[in-house]
Design a protein around this motif. Structure first.
Motif, PDB file in Angstrom:
ATOM      1  N   ALA A  13    -105.364 -40.897 -75.288  1.00  0.00           N
ATOM      2  CA  ALA A  13    -104.668 -40.322 -74.209  1.00  0.00           C
ATOM      3  C   ALA A  13    -103.721 -39.064 -74.799  1.00  0.00           C
ATOM      4  N   LEU A  14    -102.785 -39.528 -75.800  1.00  0.00           N
ATOM      5  CA  LEU A  14    -102.045 -38.634 -76.200  1.00  0.00           C
ATOM      6  C   LEU A  14    -102.930 -37.392 -76.913  1.00  0.00           C
ATOM      7  N   MET A  15    -103.844 -37.545 -77.536  1.00  0.00           N
ATOM      8  CA  MET A  15    -104.894 -36.418 -78.154  1.00  0.00           C
ATOM      9  C   MET A  15    -105.191 -35.693 -76.898  1.00  0.00           C
ATOM     10  N   GLU A 133     -84.720 -34.761 -72.492  1.00  0.00           N
ATOM     11  CA  GLU A 133     -85.966 -34.737 -72.536  1.00  0.00           C
ATOM     12  C   GLU A 133     -86.462 -33.805 -73.772  1.00  0.00           C
ATOM     13  N   PHE A 134     -85.858 -32.678 -73.667  1.00  0.00           N
ATOM     14  CA  PHE A 134     -86.128 -31.672 -74.755  1.00  0.00           C
ATOM     15  C   PHE A 134     -86.020 -32.161 -76.216  1.00  0.00           C
ATOM     16  N   ASN A 135     -85.002 -33.127 -76.480  1.00  0.00           N
ATOM     17  CA  ASN A 135     -84.636 -33.491 -77.763  1.00  0.00           C
ATOM     18  C   ASN A 135     -85.713 -34.630 -78.179  1.00  0.00           C
ATOM     19  N   ASP A 136     -85.847 -35.701 -77.082  1.00  0.00           N
ATOM     20  CA  ASP A 136     -86.746 -36.653 -77.226  1.00  0.00           C
ATOM     21  C   ASP A 136     -88.231 -35.843 -77.725  1.00  0.00           C
ATOM     22  N   LEU A 137     -88.629 -34.894 -77.030  1.00  0.00           N
ATOM     23  CA  LEU A 137     -90.037 -34.400 -77.063  1.00  0.00           C
ATOM     24  C   LEU A 137     -89.979 -33.837 -78.855  1.00  0.00           C
ATOM     25  N   ILE A 138     -89.004 -33.116 -78.929  1.00  0.00           N
ATOM     26  CA  ILE A 138     -89.104 -32.402 -80.285  1.00  0.00           C
ATOM     27  C   ILE A 138     -89.022 -33.549 -81.413  1.00  0.00           C
ATOM     28  N   ASN A 139     -88.335 -34.550 -81.176  1.00  0.00           N
ATOM     29  CA  ASN A 139     -88.453 -35.803 -82.156  1.00  0.00           C
ATOM     30  C   ASN A 139     -89.851 -36.560 -82.086  1.00  0.00           C
ATOM     31  N   MET A 140     -90.117 -36.605 -81.009  1.00  0.00           N
ATOM     32  CA  MET A 140     -91.816 -37.088 -80.906  1.00  0.00           C
ATOM     33  C   MET A 140     -92.593 -36.181 -81.749  1.00  0.00           C
ATOM     34  N   HIS A 141     -92.443 -35.154 -81.334  1.00  0.00           N
ATOM     35  CA  HIS A 141     -93.518 -33.941 -82.254  1.00  0.00           C
ATOM     36  C   HIS A 141     -93.342 -34.087 -83.618  1.00  0.00           C
ATOM     37  N   HIS A 142     -91.954 -34.193 -84.044  1.00  0.00           N
ATOM     38  CA  HIS A 142     -91.682 -34.327 -85.647  1.00  0.00           C
ATOM     39  C   HIS A 142     -92.318 -35.524 -86.125  1.00  0.00           C
ATOM     40  N   GLN A 143     -92.237 -36.818 -85.337  1.00  0.00           N
ATOM     41  CA  GLN A 143     -92.778 -37.989 -85.779  1.00  0.00           C
ATOM     42  C   GLN A 143     -94.414 -37.815 -85.932  1.00  0.00           C
ATOM     43  N   ILE A 144     -95.077 -37.121 -85.149  1.00  0.00           N
ATOM     44  CA  ILE A 144     -96.219 -37.138 -85.234  1.00  0.00           C
ATOM     45  C   ILE A 144     -96.655 -36.129 -86.405  1.00  0.00           C
ATOM     46  N   ALA A 145     -95.963 -35.214 -86.472  1.00  0.00           N
ATOM     47  CA  ALA A 145     -96.425 -34.133 -87.736  1.00  0.00           C
ATOM     48  C   ALA A 145     -96.157 -34.855 -89.133  1.00  0.00           C
ATOM     49  N   THR A 146     -95.236 -35.776 -88.932  1.00  0.00           N
ATOM     50  CA  THR A 146     -94.908 -36.368 -90.129  1.00  0.00           C
ATOM     51  C   THR A 146     -96.034 -37.258 -90.526  1.00  0.00           C
TER      52      THR A 146
END
Length: 154
Positions: A13-15, A133-146
Motif C-alpha cells: 500500500a505504501l509503495m 504533520e510536515f515534521n512527521d512526514l519528513i521523519n517517516m521519509h528519513h526512516q524509510i530511506a535509512t
C-alpha cells in the motif's frame, strides 16, 4: 484491516502510494517543462542549477542520474538558448563548469512562480500540512530511506 475486513498489505500500500505520488509529480514536471519549451532533462538541469553558482558537468550528472549523452545534449540546447554558460574548469581543460546565465536565472524564477507549475503546486501541497504533520512526514521519509541505505533493522 480495510473496510471489507481483510488484512492490508502495508508495504505494498505504501509503495503504491509512493508510485502514485511520483507519477503525479512527474506528470506535472513534464507539463511544466513542455509549457516552457523545455525537455524534462533541461528542466531538471535548471532546477538543479538554481542554488549553485557553478557546478562541474560530471557532478551534475551524478545529481540528475541522466546518461552522459542525454545530459550533454540537454546542456548543449540550454547553452544555445542562452540559459546556461559552459566554461573549462580552471586547471583542467577536460572538465566543464556550468552556471546559469542571467537569462537562465530569470527563467528559473519564472518557473518557480508559475501558478500551475510543479513548484507552485508542490508548495501549496506542503503548506496544507500542519507543522506536526510536515515534521512527521519528513521523519517517516528519513526512516524509510535509512532502511534502504542499510542502516535500519527491525
Amino acid at each position: 484491516m480495510d473496510k471489507n475486513g481483510s488484512q492490508i498489505n502495508r508495504p505494498m500500500a505504501l509503495m503504491q502510494s509512493f508510485w502514485k505520488l511520483q507519477k503525479s509529480i512527474m506528470g506535472q514536471v513534464k507539463q511544466t517543462a513542455a509549457d516552457n519549451d523545455l525537455s524534462v532533462p533541461q528542466f531538471a538541469i535548471l532546477v538543479q542549477m538554481q542554488h549553485k553558482k557553478q557546478i562541474a558537468q560530471k557532478n551534475l550528472q551524478e545529481r540528475t542520474h541522466y546518461p552522459k549523452s542525454t545530459l550533454s545534449h540537454a546542456i548543449e540546447k540550454l547553452v544555445q538558448a542562452g540559459l546556461l554558460n559552459r566554461t573549462h574548469a580552471e586547471g583542467n581543460r577536460r572538465e566543464m563548469e556550468l552556471a546559469l546565465s542571467d537569462e537562465g536565472k530569470v527563467l528559473v524564477d519564472e518557473l518557480k512562480a508559475q501558478e500551475h507549475g510543479v513548484h507552485e503546486r508542490f508548495k501549496n501541497a506542503v503548506h496544507s500540512f500542519t507543522e506536526e504533520e510536515f515534521n512527521d512526514l519528513i521523519n517517516m521519509h528519513h526512516q524509510i530511506a535509512t532502511f534502504f541505505e542499510g542502516g535500519g533493522t527491525k
